[in-house]
Motif scaffolding. Sequence first.
Motif, PDB file in Angstrom:
ATOM      1  N   LEU A 215       0.837  -1.317  -0.098  1.00 31.55           N
ATOM      2  CA  LEU A 215      -0.139  -0.042   0.085  1.00 31.55           C
ATOM      3  C   LEU A 215       1.010   1.182  -0.088  1.00 31.55           C
ATOM      4  CD1 LEU A 215      -2.639  -1.126   2.619  1.00 31.55           C
ATOM      5  CD2 LEU A 215      -3.148  -0.401  -0.026  1.00 31.55           C
ATOM      6  N   GLY A 216       1.787   1.090   0.533  1.00 30.81           N
ATOM      7  CA  GLY A 216       2.841   2.244   0.864  1.00 30.81           C
ATOM      8  C   GLY A 216       2.423   3.086   1.922  1.00 30.81           C
ATOM      9  N   PHE A 217       1.229   3.523   2.304  1.00 29.16           N
ATOM     10  CA  PHE A 217       0.812   4.617   3.215  1.00 29.16           C
ATOM     11  C   PHE A 217      -0.664   3.882   3.304  1.00 29.16           C
ATOM     12  CE2 PHE A 217       0.791   6.351  -0.975  1.00 29.16           C
ATOM     13  CZ  PHE A 217      -0.927   6.622  -1.203  1.00 29.16           C
ATOM     14  N   ALA A 218      -0.947   4.058   4.487  1.00 30.41           N
ATOM     15  CA  ALA A 218      -2.534   3.377   4.869  1.00 30.41           C
ATOM     16  C   ALA A 218      -2.864   3.859   6.294  1.00 30.41           C
ATOM     17  CB  ALA A 218      -2.453   1.701   4.837  1.00 30.41           C
ATOM     18  N   THR A 219      -4.348   3.727   6.140  1.00 30.56           N
ATOM     19  CA  THR A 219      -5.039   3.666   7.457  1.00 30.56           C
ATOM     20  C   THR A 219      -5.324   2.285   7.967  1.00 30.56           C
ATOM     21  OG1 THR A 219      -7.313   3.270   6.510  1.00 30.56           O
ATOM     22  CG2 THR A 219      -6.226   5.718   6.573  1.00 30.56           C
ATOM     23  N   ASP A 222      -7.440   0.537   5.829  1.00 26.41           N
ATOM     24  CA  ASP A 222      -6.953   0.330   4.575  1.00 26.41           C
ATOM     25  C   ASP A 222      -5.930  -1.206   4.775  1.00 26.41           C
ATOM     26  OD1 ASP A 222      -7.740   2.510   3.155  1.00 26.41           O
ATOM     27  OD2 ASP A 222      -5.776   3.602   3.631  1.00 26.41           O
ATOM     28  N   ILE A 223      -5.320  -1.337   5.762  1.00 29.84           N
ATOM     29  CA  ILE A 223      -4.939  -2.260   5.958  1.00 29.84           C
ATOM     30  C   ILE A 223      -5.455  -3.567   6.294  1.00 29.84           C
ATOM     31  CG2 ILE A 223      -2.905  -3.840   7.687  1.00 29.84           C
ATOM     32  CD1 ILE A 223      -2.239  -0.721   8.347  1.00 29.84           C
ATOM     33  N   LYS A 224      -6.449  -3.666   7.091  1.00 33.16           N
ATOM     34  CA  LYS A 224      -7.313  -4.635   7.262  1.00 33.16           C
ATOM     35  C   LYS A 224      -8.007  -5.085   5.797  1.00 33.16           C
ATOM     36  CE  LYS A 224     -11.942  -5.954   9.157  1.00 33.16           C
ATOM     37  NZ  LYS A 224     -12.513  -6.372   7.697  1.00 33.16           N
ATOM     38  N   ARG A 225      -8.344  -4.024   4.981  1.00 33.56           N
ATOM     39  CA  ARG A 225      -9.226  -4.265   3.675  1.00 33.56           C
ATOM     40  C   ARG A 225      -8.316  -4.816   2.667  1.00 33.56           C
ATOM     41  NH1 ARG A 225     -11.464   0.644   4.985  1.00 33.56           N
ATOM     42  NH2 ARG A 225     -10.060   1.716   3.713  1.00 33.56           N
ATOM     43  N   PHE A 226      -6.882  -4.941   2.823  1.00 34.97           N
ATOM     44  CA  PHE A 226      -6.044  -5.281   1.723  1.00 34.97           C
ATOM     45  C   PHE A 226      -6.257  -6.914   1.384  1.00 34.97           C
ATOM     46  CE2 PHE A 226      -1.946  -7.007  -0.135  1.00 34.97           C
ATOM     47  CZ  PHE A 226      -2.171  -5.954  -1.227  1.00 34.97           C
ATOM     48  N   ASP A 231      -8.623  -9.458  11.352  1.00 34.54           N
ATOM     49  CA  ASP A 231      -9.934  -8.664  11.942  1.00 34.54           C
ATOM     50  C   ASP A 231      -9.419  -7.311  12.421  1.00 34.54           C
ATOM     51  OD1 ASP A 231     -11.626 -10.677  11.600  1.00 34.54           O
ATOM     52  OD2 ASP A 231     -11.124 -11.546  13.400  1.00 34.54           O
ATOM     53  N   THR A 232     -10.176  -6.250  12.469  1.00 34.86           N
ATOM     54  CA  THR A 232     -10.021  -5.019  12.784  1.00 34.86           C
ATOM     55  C   THR A 232      -9.227  -4.819  14.176  1.00 34.86           C
ATOM     56  OG1 THR A 232     -11.974  -4.173  11.737  1.00 34.86           O
ATOM     57  CG2 THR A 232     -11.040  -2.870  13.409  1.00 34.86           C
ATOM     58  N   ALA A 233      -9.632  -5.682  15.196  1.00 37.46           N
ATOM     59  CA  ALA A 233      -9.144  -5.441  16.655  1.00 37.46           C
ATOM     60  C   ALA A 233      -7.315  -5.921  16.343  1.00 37.46           C
ATOM     61  CB  ALA A 233      -9.648  -6.043  17.487  1.00 37.46           C
ATOM     62  N   ASP A 234      -7.300  -7.022  15.545  1.00 39.80           N
ATOM     63  CA  ASP A 234      -5.866  -7.541  15.447  1.00 39.80           C
ATOM     64  C   ASP A 234      -4.887  -6.619  14.738  1.00 39.80           C
ATOM     65  OD1 ASP A 234      -6.555  -9.982  16.695  1.00 39.80           O
ATOM     66  OD2 ASP A 234      -7.367 -10.850  14.751  1.00 39.80           O
ATOM     67  N   VAL A 235      -5.502  -5.936  13.776  1.00 38.86           N
ATOM     68  CA  VAL A 235      -4.885  -4.962  13.104  1.00 38.86           C
ATOM     69  C   VAL A 235      -4.298  -3.997  13.992  1.00 38.86           C
ATOM     70  CG1 VAL A 235      -4.787  -2.984  11.231  1.00 38.86           C
ATOM     71  CG2 VAL A 235      -5.871  -5.505  10.724  1.00 38.86           C
ATOM     72  N   LYS A 236      -5.371  -3.171  14.769  1.00 38.38           N
ATOM     73  CA  LYS A 236      -5.088  -2.222  15.643  1.00 38.38           C
ATOM     74  C   LYS A 236      -4.123  -2.518  16.700  1.00 38.38           C
ATOM     75  CE  LYS A 236      -9.578   0.260  15.376  1.00 38.38           C
ATOM     76  NZ  LYS A 236     -10.794   0.697  16.297  1.00 38.38           N
ATOM     77  N   MET A 259      -2.445   9.240   8.085  1.00 37.68           N
ATOM     78  CA  MET A 259      -1.813   7.933   7.579  1.00 37.68           C
ATOM     79  C   MET A 259      -0.650   7.466   8.334  1.00 37.68           C
ATOM     80  SD  MET A 259      -3.375   7.145   3.861  1.00 37.68           S
ATOM     81  CE  MET A 259      -4.942   7.777   3.187  1.00 37.68           C
ATOM     82  N   LEU A 260      -0.395   6.141   8.067  1.00 32.03           N
ATOM     83  CA  LEU A 260       0.601   5.600   8.550  1.00 32.03           C
ATOM     84  C   LEU A 260       1.365   4.769   7.506  1.00 32.03           C
ATOM     85  CD1 LEU A 260      -1.038   3.393  11.416  1.00 32.03           C
ATOM     86  CD2 LEU A 260       0.249   5.371  11.849  1.00 32.03           C
ATOM     87  N   ALA A 261       2.625   5.031   7.664  1.00 30.59           N
ATOM     88  CA  ALA A 261       3.592   4.436   6.614  1.00 30.59           C
ATOM     89  C   ALA A 261       5.066   4.002   7.148  1.00 30.59           C
ATOM     90  CB  ALA A 261       3.882   5.640   5.460  1.00 30.59           C
ATOM     91  N   PRO A 262       5.880   2.994   6.360  1.00 25.02           N
ATOM     92  CA  PRO A 262       6.895   2.326   6.712  1.00 25.02           C
ATOM     93  C   PRO A 262       8.151   3.564   7.095  1.00 25.02           C
ATOM     94  CG  PRO A 262       5.996   1.370   4.841  1.00 25.02           C
ATOM     95  CD  PRO A 262       5.570   2.834   4.963  1.00 25.02           C
ATOM     96  N   PRO A 263       8.917   3.341   7.918  1.00 22.87           N
ATOM     97  CA  PRO A 263       9.937   4.241   8.253  1.00 22.87           C
ATOM     98  C   PRO A 263      10.745   4.990   7.276  1.00 22.87           C
ATOM     99  CG  PRO A 263       9.996   2.536   9.839  1.00 22.87           C
ATOM    100  CD  PRO A 263       9.314   2.046   8.726  1.00 22.87           C
ATOM    101  N   ASP A 264      10.691   4.110   6.066  1.00 20.05           N
ATOM    102  CA  ASP A 264      11.623   4.727   4.932  1.00 20.05           C
ATOM    103  C   ASP A 264      10.860   5.550   3.762  1.00 20.05           C
ATOM    104  OD1 ASP A 264      10.347   2.382   4.119  1.00 20.05           O
ATOM    105  OD2 ASP A 264      12.148   1.377   3.057  1.00 20.05           O
ATOM    106  N   ILE A 265       9.723   5.646   4.382  1.00 21.55           N
ATOM    107  CA  ILE A 265       8.636   6.173   3.001  1.00 21.55           C
ATOM    108  C   ILE A 265       9.288   7.365   2.293  1.00 21.55           C
ATOM    109  CG2 ILE A 265       7.637   7.835   4.713  1.00 21.55           C
ATOM    110  CD1 ILE A 265       5.788   5.973   1.681  1.00 21.55           C
TER     111      ILE A 265
END
Length: 395
Positions: A215-219, A222-226, A231-236, A259-265
């Motif tokens: 995804l590169g960057f995501a909420t 977004d991570i759950k839906r990929f 489940d949502t709780a596990d993603v959180k 949003m959230l992204a890897p440190p090397d974004i």
Amino acid sequence: MSLRISNRDARRLWLSLQGLAPAPTGPADPLATIQKLGFVQLDSIQVLARAHHHILWSRNQNYREPMLDKLLAQDRTVFEHFTHDASVLPMETYPYWRAQFSRRKNRMDTKGWFKTALSKVDLDQIKGRIAAEGALSTEAFDTKIEGPKEMWSRPPHKQALDYMWYAGDLATCYRQNFKKFYNLPDRVIPDHIRAADMSAAVQQDWLCTEAVSRLGFATPGDIKRFWEAVDTADVKDWVASSNLIEVEVQTANRQWLPMLAPPDIADRIADTPAPTSRLRILNPFDPVIRDRDRLSRLFGMDYRIEIFVPAAKRIWGYYVYPLLEGDRFVGRLEAKADRKNGTLSVTRLWAENGVKWTEARTTKLDAELERMGRFIGARDILWSCDKAPEPAPVQ
């Protein structure tokens, strides 16, 4: 202050991660494409080409349909299962997918209508026939639908086959004309893959990490839906313990979303090439189109597929193809193929709001239609509408 990612950089990174930045040329390697994407959705509808074939062709226009069949049926380098829908996944994903088998089974076990259907068949008997006879399709069984037939009605044996497939007790062996043939997993999944044992925590970490990488960057949503395998709780929980950094991503309407992204974004963005200026006809189930919210946020394109909408209520049409040029969606196309007679017919063309349709774009579209024609065996491109596009309808 968190890193800000401009809309243009966000679009380019997303298209690059999804294999739509480089020109779709060179030797076809569909396995590498599936590995890059993570999965490719399967769909039975064939207007120009079925979704899975079209998605792979969009990324390399030397791809041909038998290549995917070979990966599944002969090479055993991909397997079929359910992400947000039926999909093909790289075989190396299988050890990280076992929790999905349990997850899907648990969901089915809570559905009363499923229990009712399964009570009418003997699962062991169905599985025993496959063990004795080899790969079988649903046509090898003859239970009937009781009561009125509705759109999604399935005979009990079909529901039983699906139940065991979702639960990982059966696997897709191959397909013929898109008809699925089921077999035992130990006849389909290589021994060393089945022997790999990953804990639920390792599976969850891998799925979330791989989703963010693609995804590169995501909420978190977004991570759950990929994959739709966590489940949502596990993603959180995973996000809370991850090394992701907070960023702000600019939307097509110039808003900034956290949003959230890897440190090397920042390095990833700097290394992202400008996409090819080629115009592409994308499938409605393409991974860049599938998440409609992400599509709208990044590109300002409001797209909904209307195959289940009554004809009189459709805004666009039954099966409409988005047109991507560079890092921008410039139009939509309604077209259909008659493979028997070797024709591809264009029935409607629209320009997106704010897009000036130039002669150069017409030339690019003609070239892409010719390439699509070669892919599906259509010698003749027929236009039943004007090549000057209609304006986008008011929605």
